[in-house]
Scaffold this motif. Structure first.
Motif, mmCIF file in Angstrom:
data_model
loop_
_atom_site.group_PDB
_atom_site.id
_atom_site.type_symbol
_atom_site.label_atom_id
_atom_site.label_comp_id
_atom_site.label_asym_id
_atom_site.label_seq_id
_atom_site.Cartn_x
_atom_site.Cartn_y
_atom_site.Cartn_z
ATOM 1 N N PRO A 52 -0.763 17.349 10.634
ATOM 2 C CA PRO A 52 0.599 16.896 10.316
ATOM 3 C C PRO A 52 0.739 15.871 9.197
ATOM 4 C CG PRO A 52 -0.168 15.843 12.330
ATOM 5 C CD PRO A 52 -1.226 16.836 11.942
ATOM 6 N N TYR A 53 -0.340 15.134 8.878
ATOM 7 C CA TYR A 53 -0.176 14.008 7.951
ATOM 8 C C TYR A 53 -0.790 14.331 6.585
ATOM 9 C CZ TYR A 53 0.446 11.811 12.549
ATOM 10 O OH TYR A 53 0.839 11.520 13.826
ATOM 11 N N GLN A 54 -0.019 14.995 5.747
ATOM 12 C CA GLN A 54 -0.462 15.344 4.404
ATOM 13 C C GLN A 54 0.513 14.780 3.390
ATOM 14 O OE1 GLN A 54 -1.205 19.509 3.923
ATOM 15 N NE2 GLN A 54 -2.489 19.659 5.747
ATOM 16 N N ARG A 55 -0.008 14.468 2.215
ATOM 17 C CA ARG A 55 0.854 13.930 1.162
ATOM 18 C C ARG A 55 0.294 14.266 -0.204
ATOM 19 N NH1 ARG A 55 -1.074 7.915 0.834
ATOM 20 N NH2 ARG A 55 -3.301 8.231 1.056
ATOM 21 N N GLN A 56 1.178 14.202 -1.204
ATOM 22 C CA GLN A 56 0.786 14.476 -2.585
ATOM 23 C C GLN A 56 0.375 13.169 -3.253
ATOM 24 O OE1 GLN A 56 1.507 17.967 -4.139
ATOM 25 N NE2 GLN A 56 -0.338 17.067 -4.959
ATOM 26 N N LEU A 57 -0.677 13.235 -4.053
ATOM 27 C CA LEU A 57 -1.128 12.085 -4.842
ATOM 28 C C LEU A 57 -0.802 12.356 -6.315
ATOM 29 C CD1 LEU A 57 -4.627 11.518 -3.180
ATOM 30 C CD2 LEU A 57 -2.438 10.442 -2.587
ATOM 31 N N TYR A 58 -0.479 11.289 -7.073
ATOM 32 C CA TYR A 58 0.017 11.441 -8.432
ATOM 33 C C TYR A 58 -0.680 10.501 -9.417
ATOM 34 C CZ TYR A 58 4.087 13.396 -5.944
ATOM 35 O OH TYR A 58 4.920 14.131 -5.113
ATOM 36 N N TYR A 59 -0.618 10.898 -10.683
ATOM 37 C CA TYR A 59 -0.895 9.991 -11.791
ATOM 38 C C TYR A 59 0.428 9.784 -12.520
ATOM 39 C CZ TYR A 59 -6.021 9.958 -11.634
ATOM 40 O OH TYR A 59 -7.339 9.763 -11.278
ATOM 41 N N ALA A 60 0.849 8.536 -12.615
ATOM 42 C CA ALA A 60 2.076 8.205 -13.342
ATOM 43 C C ALA A 60 1.718 7.703 -14.739
ATOM 44 C CB ALA A 60 2.876 7.149 -12.585
ATOM 45 N N SER B 83 0.834 -1.203 0.000
ATOM 46 C CA SER B 83 0.000 0.000 0.000
ATOM 47 C C SER B 83 0.871 1.256 0.000
ATOM 48 C CB SER B 83 -0.919 0.004 1.224
ATOM 49 O OG SER B 83 -1.458 1.279 1.459
ATOM 50 N N GLY B 84 0.553 2.199 -0.890
ATOM 51 C CA GLY B 84 1.255 3.481 -0.877
ATOM 52 C C GLY B 84 0.983 4.242 0.396
ATOM 53 N N THR B 85 -0.229 4.080 0.932
ATOM 54 C CA THR B 85 -0.572 4.744 2.192
ATOM 55 C C THR B 85 0.254 4.168 3.336
ATOM 56 O OG1 THR B 85 -2.828 4.980 1.344
ATOM 57 C CG2 THR B 85 -2.494 5.428 3.673
ATOM 58 N N HIS B 86 0.485 2.869 3.313
ATOM 59 C CA HIS B 86 1.333 2.204 4.307
ATOM 60 C C HIS B 86 2.739 2.811 4.282
ATOM 61 C CE1 HIS B 86 3.104 -1.508 6.316
ATOM 62 N NE2 HIS B 86 4.166 -1.022 5.704
ATOM 63 N N GLN B 87 3.304 2.953 3.075
ATOM 64 C CA GLN B 87 4.658 3.480 2.951
ATOM 65 C C GLN B 87 4.733 4.944 3.381
ATOM 66 O OE1 GLN B 87 7.214 1.571 2.379
ATOM 67 N NE2 GLN B 87 5.949 -0.235 2.030
ATOM 68 N N THR B 88 3.739 5.723 3.007
ATOM 69 C CA THR B 88 3.713 7.131 3.407
ATOM 70 C C THR B 88 3.542 7.265 4.910
ATOM 71 O OG1 THR B 88 2.748 7.741 1.274
ATOM 72 C CG2 THR B 88 2.552 9.353 3.046
#
Length: 314
Positions: free
Chosen positions: A277-285, A205-210
């Protein structure tokens, strides 16, 4: 006898010389400077769309700016775009799919969510056109010709069941202790005494890694008996597993309309606060060079119209 002097022609030539010099000076005079306190009027910017902020859907830099793709005037009927990737972006994908298909009749967007890693894998294999990823691309996929464009800013929410007797907030340090297995009873964080069940997402999971990077500061999740790691990266099973004594995490977009959970404030801040405190960028690759279908979809997704469509139902 009259005094002799220069002939009249000399005075005429001198007059013309002085007049010509003055005229030359006037034409080449530097423009006057504005010494007032009024700032200059800024040049209007182009159609650069700011990314939505938490809790819109929710930093890292991206290899490609959002403005690199233009909103298409039309898209041919029969165009199909296949999206695979992060479960965190299910809501974003669905909203953009509906908006894109409505704006360009005859197009089709197929969206699946089996994790960021699966999205990258399918993109490299050619079985997906776009990978929805909840973390920046690493050097390996970039070396395989992949690039990414930022889509939205998201927050990671800490959630408990709606009937959990714990009704307070947590500090960042308390959250770390909980997910590292150091805190296993609700009484340790101000709640009534009782065992604490921790629900974790799988490593794919990308959320797990973040979460590891942002919340655990690069540390590892605990391996104590009270921590359960799901086999599949899916939010609905995670929320169902919380019960009355569980705690877990998910992208805010997937829990904002849930009636069975409560989002826990962190350091006194809710997910819609600028200091959450917990923010992140989401992407389309995507794979370089992008196909026309990919260009069209990303142009829509990063346009002001696409950004509004992304918020539908939130």
């Amino acid at each position: 006898m009259a005094k002799s002097g220069p002939p009249p022609i000399v005075f005429i030539l001198l007059f013309l010389l002085l007049a010509g010099g003055g005229w030359f000076f006037f034409l080449n005079k530097p423009a006057s400077q504005d010494v007032s306190n009024n700032p200059p009027t800024p040049t209007p910017a182009g159609d650069v769309v700011p990314l939505p902020v938490a809790p819109v859907v929710g930093g890292a830099s991206s290899p490609v700016a959002a403005s690199s793709f233009a909103l298409p005037a039309s898209v041919p009927a029969g165009t199909t775009v296949r999206i695979q990737g992060s479960t965190s972006m299910v809501t974003i994908n669905l909203n953009l799919k509906n908006g894109f298909q409505a704006k360009f009749p005859g197009t089709r967007v197929d969206s699946q969510a089996n994790g960021s890693a699966k999205g990258i894998q399918d993109l490299v294999a050619g079985t997906a056109d776009i990978a929805a990823v909840s973390q920046p691309l690493t050097a390996q996929p970039q070396g395989q010709g992949l690039a990414a464009v930022p889509v939205a800013l998201d927050t990671i929410a800490i959630v408990v069941g709606i009937n959990n007797p714990f009704k307070g907030g947590l500090t960042s340090a308390q959250v770390q202790d909980i997910f590292k297995g150091n805190t296993q009873d609700w009484s340790k964080v101000g709640g009534p005494a009782g065992p604490m069940k921790v629900i974790n997402r799988p490593a794919v999971s990308g959320t797990h890694q973040t979460f590891k990077e942002q919340v655990l500061r690069g540390g590892e999740f605990g391996t104590t008996a009270n921590i359960t790691t799901l086999d599949r990266d899916a939010t609905t099973p995670l929320l169902q597993a919380l019960g009355n004594n569980g705690i877990g995490y998910a992208t805010f977009a997937q829990v904002v309309n849930q009636k069975t959970v409560r989002v826990v404030p962190i350091n006194g801040a809710t997910t819609d606060a600028g200091n959450y405190p917990y923010q992140r960028q989401l992407y389309y690759a995507y794979k370089n060079p992008p196909s026309q279908a990919v260009k069209d979809f990303l142009g829509y997704a990063t346009s002001s119209e696409g950004q509004k469509a992304m918020l539908a139902g939130n």
